[in-house]
Design a protein around this motif. Structure first.
Motif, mmCIF file in Angstrom:
data_model
loop_
_atom_site.group_PDB
_atom_site.id
_atom_site.type_symbol
_atom_site.label_atom_id
_atom_site.label_comp_id
_atom_site.label_asym_id
_atom_site.label_seq_id
_atom_site.Cartn_x
_atom_site.Cartn_y
_atom_site.Cartn_z
ATOM 1 N N ALA A 113 -4.009 10.818 5.700
ATOM 2 C CA ALA A 113 -2.586 10.479 5.768
ATOM 3 C C ALA A 113 -2.343 8.985 5.591
ATOM 4 O O ALA A 113 -1.377 8.579 4.921
ATOM 5 N N ASN A 114 -3.199 8.150 6.175
ATOM 6 C CA ASN A 114 -2.962 6.703 6.170
ATOM 7 C C ASN A 114 -3.491 6.000 4.930
ATOM 8 O O ASN A 114 -3.090 4.871 4.635
ATOM 9 N N GLY A 115 -4.410 6.624 4.217
ATOM 10 C CA GLY A 115 -4.953 6.009 3.023
ATOM 11 C C GLY A 115 -6.084 5.041 3.323
ATOM 12 O O GLY A 115 -6.328 4.689 4.484
ATOM 13 N N PRO A 116 -6.785 4.587 2.306
ATOM 14 C CA PRO A 116 -7.967 3.742 2.497
ATOM 15 C C PRO A 116 -7.635 2.267 2.698
ATOM 16 O O PRO A 116 -6.585 1.791 2.296
ATOM 17 N N THR A 117 -8.557 1.568 3.332
ATOM 18 C CA THR A 117 -8.501 0.105 3.372
ATOM 19 C C THR A 117 -9.074 -0.411 2.055
ATOM 20 O O THR A 117 -10.161 0.007 1.648
ATOM 21 N N CYS A 118 -8.347 -1.300 1.384
ATOM 22 C CA CYS A 118 -8.794 -1.753 0.071
ATOM 23 C C CYS A 118 -8.217 -3.131 -0.245
ATOM 24 O O CYS A 118 -7.375 -3.658 0.483
ATOM 25 N N TYR A 119 -8.666 -3.686 -1.331
ATOM 26 C CA TYR A 119 -8.179 -4.976 -1.852
ATOM 27 C C TYR A 119 -7.053 -4.631 -2.811
ATOM 28 O O TYR A 119 -7.280 -4.083 -3.881
ATOM 29 N N TRP A 120 -5.813 -4.924 -2.428
ATOM 30 C CA TRP A 120 -4.673 -4.388 -3.170
ATOM 31 C C TRP A 120 -3.679 -5.488 -3.554
ATOM 32 O O TRP A 120 -3.660 -6.569 -2.993
ATOM 33 N N ARG A 121 -2.833 -5.110 -4.494
ATOM 34 C CA ARG A 121 -1.720 -5.962 -4.873
ATOM 35 C C ARG A 121 -0.724 -5.116 -5.661
ATOM 36 O O ARG A 121 -1.067 -4.071 -6.228
ATOM 37 N N ASN A 122 0.535 -5.567 -5.704
ATOM 38 C CA ASN A 122 1.566 -4.948 -6.532
ATOM 39 C C ASN A 122 2.559 -6.023 -6.950
ATOM 40 O O ASN A 122 2.364 -7.210 -6.666
ATOM 41 N N TRP A 123 3.638 -5.634 -7.591
ATOM 42 C CA TRP A 123 4.576 -6.626 -8.116
ATOM 43 C C TRP A 123 5.295 -7.386 -7.007
ATOM 44 O O TRP A 123 5.735 -8.511 -7.190
ATOM 45 N N GLN A 124 5.429 -6.753 -5.833
ATOM 46 C CA GLN A 124 6.072 -7.425 -4.707
ATOM 47 C C GLN A 124 5.111 -8.378 -3.985
ATOM 48 O O GLN A 124 5.546 -9.325 -3.326
ATOM 49 N N ASN A 125 3.824 -8.066 -4.071
ATOM 50 C CA ASN A 125 2.803 -8.890 -3.431
ATOM 51 C C ASN A 125 1.763 -9.282 -4.475
ATOM 52 O O ASN A 125 0.695 -8.664 -4.564
ATOM 53 N N PRO A 126 2.064 -10.258 -5.295
ATOM 54 C CA PRO A 126 1.170 -10.618 -6.407
ATOM 55 C C PRO A 126 -0.161 -11.197 -5.959
ATOM 56 O O PRO A 126 -1.134 -11.163 -6.705
ATOM 57 N N LEU A 127 -0.212 -11.744 -4.723
ATOM 58 C CA LEU A 127 -1.478 -12.270 -4.212
ATOM 59 C C LEU A 127 -2.254 -11.143 -3.542
ATOM 60 O O LEU A 127 -1.823 -10.607 -2.517
ATOM 61 N N PRO A 128 -3.390 -10.764 -4.103
ATOM 62 C CA PRO A 128 -4.140 -9.624 -3.540
ATOM 63 C C PRO A 128 -4.681 -9.932 -2.154
ATOM 64 O O PRO A 128 -4.985 -11.076 -1.820
ATOM 65 N N ASP A 129 -4.806 -8.891 -1.348
ATOM 66 C CA ASP A 129 -5.312 -9.035 0.016
ATOM 67 C C ASP A 129 -5.917 -7.718 0.464
ATOM 68 O O ASP A 129 -5.640 -6.659 -0.108
ATOM 69 N N TRP A 130 -6.756 -7.768 1.509
ATOM 70 C CA TRP A 130 -7.369 -6.571 2.071
ATOM 71 C C TRP A 130 -6.450 -5.980 3.129
ATOM 72 O O TRP A 130 -5.845 -6.693 3.919
ATOM 73 N N GLY A 131 -6.366 -4.678 3.158
ATOM 74 C CA GLY A 131 -5.572 -4.007 4.182
ATOM 75 C C GLY A 131 -5.315 -2.564 3.834
ATOM 76 O O GLY A 131 -5.837 -2.019 2.854
ATOM 77 N N THR A 132 -4.507 -1.918 4.679
ATOM 78 C CA THR A 132 -4.052 -0.548 4.432
ATOM 79 C C THR A 132 -2.539 -0.617 4.362
ATOM 80 O O THR A 132 -1.845 -0.307 5.333
ATOM 81 N N PRO A 133 -2.003 -1.028 3.233
ATOM 82 C CA PRO A 133 -0.586 -1.398 3.159
ATOM 83 C C PRO A 133 0.366 -0.243 2.906
ATOM 84 O O PRO A 133 1.565 -0.453 2.801
ATOM 85 N N PHE A 134 -0.136 0.951 2.790
ATOM 86 C CA PHE A 134 0.742 2.036 2.358
ATOM 87 C C PHE A 134 0.274 3.376 2.908
ATOM 88 O O PHE A 134 -0.888 3.576 3.239
ATOM 89 N N ARG A 135 1.201 4.289 3.006
ATOM 90 C CA ARG A 135 0.895 5.661 3.410
ATOM 91 C C ARG A 135 1.425 6.663 2.384
ATOM 92 O O ARG A 135 1.246 7.859 2.546
ATOM 93 N N ASN A 136 2.063 6.157 1.364
ATOM 94 C CA ASN A 136 2.558 6.993 0.283
ATOM 95 C C ASN A 136 1.469 7.109 -0.779
ATOM 96 O O ASN A 136 1.020 6.117 -1.338
ATOM 97 N N ARG A 137 1.036 8.337 -1.044
ATOM 98 C CA ARG A 137 -0.092 8.522 -1.963
ATOM 99 C C ARG A 137 0.197 8.018 -3.370
ATOM 100 O O ARG A 137 -0.722 7.698 -4.115
ATOM 101 N N ASP A 138 1.477 7.965 -3.740
ATOM 102 C CA ASP A 138 1.815 7.464 -5.073
ATOM 103 C C ASP A 138 1.450 5.992 -5.221
ATOM 104 O O ASP A 138 1.296 5.494 -6.333
#
Length: 207
Positions: A113-138
């Motif tokens: 349900a919570n998703g994996p911890t990973c090194y992520w980024r998107n258009w709102q957060n252009p600076l990548p960082d480690w975390g579990t920032p989302f719970r929406n599988r999309d």
């Protein structure tokens, strides 16, 4: 099927499921089959999915369930304990297995349900960082590292979920089976008694 034979069948099945749970939980500590993430997480950097650290598959689906199948098989194979006593004791160990399976099931469900911890980024957060920032599988496609961590977590947590569900069902069945065995006995006594009678008859004929 006799209650004693049913208990042995359940115990052997749980042995396999417990082994699967332990293996899946251990592998989850090594995303992309790399050891560097576990090492970094040990140093205080979040690299491993939090639900993996709960060790539901290792402690719950593995150790707590294996207590049942190990002790239960030992009791049922022992000639020093009456069958009704061993079946009564198996109810308690099956209850421990139920608790362990529920714990493994819960942690696996949370991990999915919570998703994996990973090194992520998107258009709102252009600076990548480690975390579990989302719970929406999309949004899981935001993960950049470890490689294929989404598929890795989904496959292993799903396996843990299925294994824990089957363990839970088998342990519940054993609680009912143990109750019947405690109240009604097993087929073991019916199988042993004719053999003893035949042996006695043969000895008397020889005499």
């Amino acid at each position: 099927m006799c209650t004693g034979k049913c208990s042995k069948f359940i115990a052997i099945s749980l042995y396999v499921l417990a082994a699967v749970s332990v293996i899946c939980n251990i592998i989850l500590f090594f995303p992309d089959f790399e050891t560097k993430y576990a090492a970094a997480d040990r140093d205080g950097k979040p690299r491993i999915t939090e639900e993996v650290k709960y060790m539901g598959g290792l402690v719950g689906g593995g150790i707590m369930v294996s207590i049942f199948h190990t002790v239960c098989l030992g009791f049922l194979c022992s000639i020093h304990l009456r069958y009704r006593v061993s079946m009564f004791l198996s109810i308690g160990f099956a209850a421990a297995g139920v608790v362990g399976a529920l714990y493994s099931l819960s942690t696996a469900a949370l991990g999915l349900a919570n998703g994996p911890t990973c090194y992520w980024r998107n258009w709102q957060n252009p600076l990548p960082d480690w975390g579990t920032p989302f719970r929406n599988r999309d949004m899981w496609k935001w993960c950049k590292e470890p490689e294929n961590v989404v598929e890795f977590n989904v496959a292993l947590f799903s396996t843990l979920l299925v294994a824990a569900s089957v363990e839970l069902i088998l342990c519940l069945i054993q609680m009912v089976n143990g109750l019947f065995g405690c109240l009604c006995g097993t087929c073991a006594g019916k199988e042993v008694r004719p053999q003893l009678l035949n042996a006695t008859f043969r000895i008397s004929r020889l005499e």
